[in-house]
Write a protein that holds these residues in place. Sequence first.
Motif, PDB file in Angstrom:
ATOM      1  N   TRP A 313       0.826  -1.216   0.000  1.00 29.56           N
ATOM      2  CA  TRP A 313       0.000   0.000   0.000  1.00 29.56           C
ATOM      3  C   TRP A 313       0.859   1.264   0.000  1.00 29.56           C
ATOM      4  O   TRP A 313       0.508   2.265  -0.642  1.00 29.56           O
ATOM      5  N   ALA A 314       1.982   1.243   0.705  1.00 30.84           N
ATOM      6  CA  ALA A 314       2.866   2.418   0.711  1.00 30.84           C
ATOM      7  C   ALA A 314       3.384   2.700  -0.696  1.00 30.84           C
ATOM      8  O   ALA A 314       3.369   3.854  -1.161  1.00 30.84           O
ATOM      9  N   LEU A 315       3.828   1.665  -1.394  1.00 34.90           N
ATOM     10  CA  LEU A 315       4.314   1.841  -2.758  1.00 34.90           C
ATOM     11  C   LEU A 315       3.185   2.287  -3.682  1.00 34.90           C
ATOM     12  O   LEU A 315       3.395   3.122  -4.579  1.00 34.90           O
ATOM     13  N   SER A 316       1.990   1.759  -3.461  1.00 34.58           N
ATOM     14  CA  SER A 316       0.840   2.156  -4.274  1.00 34.58           C
ATOM     15  C   SER A 316       0.546   3.640  -4.114  1.00 34.58           C
ATOM     16  O   SER A 316       0.330   4.364  -5.095  1.00 34.58           O
ATOM     17  N   GLU A 317       0.537   4.115  -2.861  1.00 36.71           N
ATOM     18  CA  GLU A 317       0.253   5.533  -2.618  1.00 36.71           C
ATOM     19  C   GLU A 317       1.353   6.420  -3.199  1.00 36.71           C
ATOM     20  O   GLU A 317       1.081   7.510  -3.727  1.00 36.71           O
ATOM     21  N   LEU A 318       2.602   5.979  -3.126  1.00 39.02           N
ATOM     22  CA  LEU A 318       3.695   6.767  -3.680  1.00 39.02           C
ATOM     23  C   LEU A 318       3.591   6.861  -5.205  1.00 39.02           C
ATOM     24  O   LEU A 318       3.883   7.907  -5.793  1.00 39.02           O
ATOM     25  N   MET A 319       3.173   5.774  -5.839  1.00 39.83           N
ATOM     26  CA  MET A 319       3.010   5.815  -7.293  1.00 39.83           C
ATOM     27  C   MET A 319       1.780   6.616  -7.700  1.00 39.83           C
ATOM     28  O   MET A 319       1.749   7.226  -8.765  1.00 39.83           O
ATOM     29  N   LYS A 320       0.797   6.628  -6.842  1.00 41.33           N
ATOM     30  CA  LYS A 320      -0.401   7.417  -7.117  1.00 41.33           C
ATOM     31  C   LYS A 320      -0.146   8.904  -6.873  1.00 41.33           C
ATOM     32  O   LYS A 320      -0.840   9.770  -7.422  1.00 41.33           O
ATOM     33  N   HIS A 321       0.852   9.208  -6.047  1.00 41.14           N
ATOM     34  CA  HIS A 321       1.181  10.600  -5.710  1.00 41.14           C
ATOM     35  C   HIS A 321       2.663  10.839  -5.999  1.00 41.14           C
ATOM     36  O   HIS A 321       3.503  10.852  -5.082  1.00 41.14           O
ATOM     37  N   PRO A 322       3.018  11.018  -7.277  1.00 37.40           N
ATOM     38  CA  PRO A 322       4.438  11.130  -7.649  1.00 37.40           C
ATOM     39  C   PRO A 322       5.164  12.286  -6.980  1.00 37.40           C
ATOM     40  O   PRO A 322       6.375  12.213  -6.767  1.00 37.40           O
ATOM     41  N   GLN A 323       4.445  13.352  -6.590  1.00 38.16           N
ATOM     42  CA  GLN A 323       5.104  14.460  -5.909  1.00 38.16           C
ATOM     43  C   GLN A 323       5.595  14.037  -4.530  1.00 38.16           C
ATOM     44  O   GLN A 323       6.643  14.504  -4.053  1.00 38.16           O
ATOM     45  N   VAL A 324       4.846  13.117  -3.886  1.00 37.17           N
ATOM     46  CA  VAL A 324       5.285  12.570  -2.596  1.00 37.17           C
ATOM     47  C   VAL A 324       6.483  11.646  -2.813  1.00 37.17           C
ATOM     48  O   VAL A 324       7.454  11.660  -2.036  1.00 37.17           O
ATOM     49  N   MET A 325       6.423  10.829  -3.861  1.00 39.85           N
ATOM     50  CA  MET A 325       7.547   9.945  -4.194  1.00 39.85           C
ATOM     51  C   MET A 325       8.824  10.756  -4.356  1.00 39.85           C
ATOM     52  O   MET A 325       9.885  10.374  -3.836  1.00 39.85           O
ATOM     53  N   LYS A 326       8.771  11.884  -5.074  1.00 41.73           N
ATOM     54  CA  LYS A 326       9.961  12.698  -5.300  1.00 41.73           C
ATOM     55  C   LYS A 326      10.511  13.264  -3.983  1.00 41.73           C
ATOM     56  O   LYS A 326      11.730  13.364  -3.801  1.00 41.73           O
ATOM     57  N   LYS A 327       9.617  13.615  -3.059  1.00 39.11           N
ATOM     58  CA  LYS A 327      10.072  14.120  -1.762  1.00 39.11           C
ATOM     59  C   LYS A 327      10.794  13.034  -0.967  1.00 39.11           C
ATOM     60  O   LYS A 327      11.809  13.293  -0.308  1.00 39.11           O
ATOM     61  N   VAL A 328      10.270  11.814  -1.024  1.00 36.50           N
ATOM     62  CA  VAL A 328      10.924  10.700  -0.331  1.00 36.50           C
ATOM     63  C   VAL A 328      12.293  10.447  -0.953  1.00 36.50           C
ATOM     64  O   VAL A 328      13.294  10.264  -0.240  1.00 36.50           O
ATOM     65  N   GLN A 329      12.365  10.444  -2.288  1.00 35.20           N
ATOM     66  CA  GLN A 329      13.641  10.200  -2.957  1.00 35.20           C
ATOM     67  C   GLN A 329      14.650  11.313  -2.671  1.00 35.20           C
ATOM     68  O   GLN A 329      15.843  11.040  -2.507  1.00 35.20           O
ATOM     69  N   LYS A 330      14.177  12.548  -2.605  1.00 33.59           N
ATOM     70  CA  LYS A 330      15.073  13.663  -2.285  1.00 33.59           C
ATOM     71  C   LYS A 330      15.657  13.496  -0.889  1.00 33.59           C
ATOM     72  O   LYS A 330      16.855  13.715  -0.648  1.00 33.59           O
ATOM     73  N   GLU A 331      14.816  13.093   0.076  1.00 33.93           N
ATOM     74  CA  GLU A 331      15.311  12.862   1.435  1.00 33.93           C
ATOM     75  C   GLU A 331      16.347  11.747   1.439  1.00 33.93           C
ATOM     76  O   GLU A 331      17.386  11.843   2.115  1.00 33.93           O
ATOM     77  N   LEU A 332      16.090  10.685   0.694  1.00 31.21           N
ATOM     78  CA  LEU A 332      17.029   9.568   0.620  1.00 31.21           C
ATOM     79  C   LEU A 332      18.358  10.006  -0.004  1.00 31.21           C
ATOM     80  O   LEU A 332      19.439   9.586   0.443  1.00 31.21           O
ATOM     81  N   GLU A 333      18.287  10.844  -1.019  1.00 26.09           N
ATOM     82  CA  GLU A 333      19.517  11.354  -1.624  1.00 26.09           C
ATOM     83  C   GLU A 333      20.319  12.174  -0.616  1.00 26.09           C
ATOM     84  O   GLU A 333      21.546  12.068  -0.544  1.00 26.09           O
ATOM     85  N   ASP A 334      19.621  12.992   0.186  1.00 23.87           N
ATOM     86  CA  ASP A 334      20.303  13.834   1.166  1.00 23.87           C
ATOM     87  C   ASP A 334      20.922  13.020   2.297  1.00 23.87           C
ATOM     88  O   ASP A 334      22.026  13.321   2.766  1.00 23.87           O
ATOM     89  N   VAL A 335      20.209  11.993   2.751  1.00 24.29           N
ATOM     90  CA  VAL A 335      20.666  11.204   3.906  1.00 24.29           C
ATOM     91  C   VAL A 335      21.630  10.097   3.491  1.00 24.29           C
ATOM     92  O   VAL A 335      22.651   9.856   4.156  1.00 24.29           O
ATOM     93  N   VAL A 336      21.316   9.412   2.398  1.00 27.93           N
ATOM     94  CA  VAL A 336      22.075   8.220   1.997  1.00 27.93           C
ATOM     95  C   VAL A 336      23.032   8.514   0.843  1.00 27.93           C
ATOM     96  O   VAL A 336      24.157   8.012   0.809  1.00 27.93           O
ATOM     97  N   GLY A 337      22.586   9.331  -0.117  1.00 28.36           N
ATOM     98  CA  GLY A 337      23.374   9.563  -1.325  1.00 28.36           C
ATOM     99  C   GLY A 337      23.068   8.510  -2.375  1.00 28.36           C
ATOM    100  O   GLY A 337      22.479   7.461  -2.072  1.00 28.36           O
ATOM    101  N   LEU A 338      23.492   8.754  -3.592  1.00 21.92           N
ATOM    102  CA  LEU A 338      23.195   7.834  -4.696  1.00 21.92           C
ATOM    103  C   LEU A 338      24.330   6.848  -4.970  1.00 21.92           C
ATOM    104  O   LEU A 338      24.299   6.113  -5.957  1.00 21.92           O
TER     105      LEU A 338
END
Length: 501
Positions: A313-338
């Motif tokens: 369900w979490a992945l479903s909501e993220l795909m349904k709300h791509p702007q939220v997905m981008k925010k999660v990915q941005k946080e991951l880039e800041d904390v973890v890096g690519l």
Amino acid sequence: MSSAMAWTWTIVVLVTLAYLLQQWAWKISHKKKKLPPGPRGFPFFGNLHMLGELPHRDLHRLAQKHGPIMYLRLGLAPAIVVSSPQAAEQFLKAHDLVFASRPPLEAAKHISYEQKNLSMSPYGSYWRNIRKMCTLELLSNRKINSFKPMRKEELGLLIKFIQEASRDCVAVDLSAKVSSLSADISCRMVFGKKFMDKDLDEKGFKAVIQEGMQLGATPNLGDYIPCIAPLDLQGLTRRMKAVSKIFDDFFEKIIDEHVQSQDKNKTKDFVDVMLSFMGSQESEYRIERSNIKAIILDMLAGSMDTSATVIEWALSELMKHPQVMKKVQKELEDVVGLERMVEESDLDSLEYLGMVLKETFRLHPIAPLMLPHEAMEDCTINGFHIPHKSRVTINVWAIGRDPSAWNDAEKFFPERFVGSNIDVRGRDFQLIPFGSGRRGCPGMQLGLTVVRLVVAQLVHCFDWELPNKMQPNELDMTEEFGITTPRAKPLLAIPTYRLRK
């Protein structure tokens, strides 16, 4: 008149008399006591006819008319449905001890070794002992951390599979892959190894586990009208006995393998830990084979589909709300890096991901109707009489949509948790996906660890696109009711690898 017909009429007459006597006795004992409001029902069946394929939604609609503490009669059983945070706090905190037991259900009798498991065992000294054992010996932080390398290994295998699929630009069935991952992690924790799909039965390992859970979630007329239980009108008891036999044979084999094992250097799995207490007069737990088998099944049911459903369900909501997905990915880039994948040590730093998961738990709780509680004595709550032996259902799905607790409750909006202290650990009754009080889920920390790690890794490693040029707002979010409530249709998505290595 044939003997068969005469026998049928005899049963009908006896059932009718039993029903009339029970209703008469019940009315006498509760005369002049104010029950919670609720809809009128039919003789024998009560309000059962009002519950359809998605009973959490049906009960929500009824509660909107009759109130957050609602009285129903399910067959001959008095039932209380709780649908607001304030009411839930009364039942799960203020009067927690009164409602700490479980009703005797046919599924628990046949599949859970006469209610010897943790989730459905009646409240008492036995339940307290196995709860203590599970909490201290199986689900402690130390034990959860001992499986960290295994979780990393299994998740790494999934990432590798998806990375290969991304080269071919083909859609991945995320529902199936996440479900398999959850099953493999659970089996390695409980048994010490994974099992191929045909190891349990010709139907397949996961299929049999799911059938057992489905049978446990299916309303059984025998639970609501006990005098007809021996007739097994739905055929559920027959099916439960068959599934129970498959489980029992499999668990016996597993226990025998562990007893005979000479490997003293491996990380102890759950069966190893429980066997160390078996038959010991010095152990406070004092468990035998039947107890171990019941707890094994509890651990599998409590860890396999539950984690997989939330991740899905979490992945479903993220795909349904791509702007939220981008925010999660941005946080991951800041904390973890690519340059690397997510480690468990990163999880506490991912605040926005935590908000996304809270919002997922709110809209898609693991079990929309918590396992039923049973009143151990008469009780008065908010001026309403709650009879002894009432079955109390907490509608967590309805609580997550209570307009008095949540603004714009139907909207997926993780930012609602910015600056909020609300968490999912059972202290805040507007968000109780793991329950609360004495019967709260002891595996909460393990579940949260797996869910956070898998969602973070899948979102960090890949961009996701819906297949066949489907737009995010076209994603089907229909649910399917059970002990857990997964998506009705599998989640398919096309991955693109994001990391630089």
